[in-house]
Every structure is written in structure tokens, then in C-alpha cells.
Design a protein around this motif. Sequence first.
Motif, mmCIF file in Angstrom:
data_model
loop_
_atom_site.group_PDB
_atom_site.id
_atom_site.type_symbol
_atom_site.label_atom_id
_atom_site.label_comp_id
_atom_site.label_asym_id
_atom_site.label_seq_id
_atom_site.Cartn_x
_atom_site.Cartn_y
_atom_site.Cartn_z
ATOM 1 N N SER A 150 -38.602 40.428 -17.750
ATOM 2 C CA SER A 150 -39.296 41.788 -18.807
ATOM 3 C C SER A 150 -37.599 42.563 -18.580
ATOM 4 O O SER A 150 -38.034 43.233 -19.367
ATOM 5 N N SER A 151 -36.989 41.557 -18.947
ATOM 6 C CA SER A 151 -35.230 42.097 -19.454
ATOM 7 C C SER A 151 -34.798 41.804 -20.850
ATOM 8 O O SER A 151 -35.513 41.052 -21.746
ATOM 9 N N THR A 152 -34.603 43.009 -21.322
ATOM 10 C CA THR A 152 -34.301 43.485 -22.870
ATOM 11 C C THR A 152 -32.474 43.262 -23.166
ATOM 12 O O THR A 152 -32.310 44.091 -22.564
ATOM 13 N N LEU A 153 -32.422 42.477 -23.771
ATOM 14 C CA LEU A 153 -30.584 42.721 -24.146
ATOM 15 C C LEU A 153 -30.757 43.472 -25.191
ATOM 16 O O LEU A 153 -30.897 43.845 -26.050
ATOM 17 N N LYS A 154 -29.889 45.075 -25.493
ATOM 18 C CA LYS A 154 -29.748 45.430 -26.273
ATOM 19 C C LYS A 154 -28.418 45.161 -26.529
ATOM 20 O O LYS A 154 -27.664 44.309 -26.904
ATOM 21 N N ARG A 155 -29.009 45.433 -28.149
ATOM 22 C CA ARG A 155 -27.721 45.093 -29.076
ATOM 23 C C ARG A 155 -26.205 46.131 -29.418
ATOM 24 O O ARG A 155 -26.610 47.224 -28.368
ATOM 25 N N GLY A 156 -25.365 45.356 -29.167
ATOM 26 C CA GLY A 156 -24.144 45.820 -28.180
ATOM 27 C C GLY A 156 -23.418 45.256 -27.591
ATOM 28 O O GLY A 156 -22.343 45.389 -26.787
ATOM 29 N N THR A 157 -24.395 44.519 -26.533
ATOM 30 C CA THR A 157 -24.128 44.107 -24.946
ATOM 31 C C THR A 157 -23.142 42.815 -25.366
ATOM 32 O O THR A 157 -23.202 42.039 -26.221
ATOM 33 N N VAL A 158 -22.178 42.537 -24.328
ATOM 34 C CA VAL A 158 -20.784 41.808 -24.514
ATOM 35 C C VAL A 158 -21.478 41.129 -23.514
ATOM 36 O O VAL A 158 -21.565 41.347 -21.991
#
Length: 72
Positions: free
Chosen positions: A31-39
Motif C-alpha cells: 500500500s506504499s507510495t514512493l514520493k517525488r524526491g525520494t532518494v
Amino acid sequence: MSEDTKDSNGAVLKDGDTVTLIKDLKVKGTSSTLKRGTVVKSIRLTHDPAEVEGKAGNIKGLVLRAEFLKKA
């Protein structure tokens, strides 16, 4: 010779590079979302030049499309 893996800006990616996501991405199977800007550190190239493997936070074994990455 195999094709180079390139990020969204056309920079050539190599094993061990650090990249940043340029778009929010849902992670399949969670159910995770990786956000913009994640390294994403220490990427590994795959047999497919359009994909790289990496780990972000506690999610390991991610396969990410190179078109959504920017070399840091």
C-alpha cells in the motif's frame, strides 16, 4: 554491446549511482507510495536498459523504470 541505461535527462546510469524519483510511484504488492524526491542509493543495473534495481527506505528489491529517475 548493450544499450546504456539513461535517466530522464539522458545521463548515463552506472551500478552504485544515487538517483532521485521525479514522480510519485505506487509500489506494486504494497500500500506504499514512493514520493517525488525520494532518494534511491546504490542502484544496480538489470538486463533491461529501461530498468534498475534499488532499495528505498524499508522497501528492498525495487525495480524502477529509468524514465522516472534523475541522477543525483
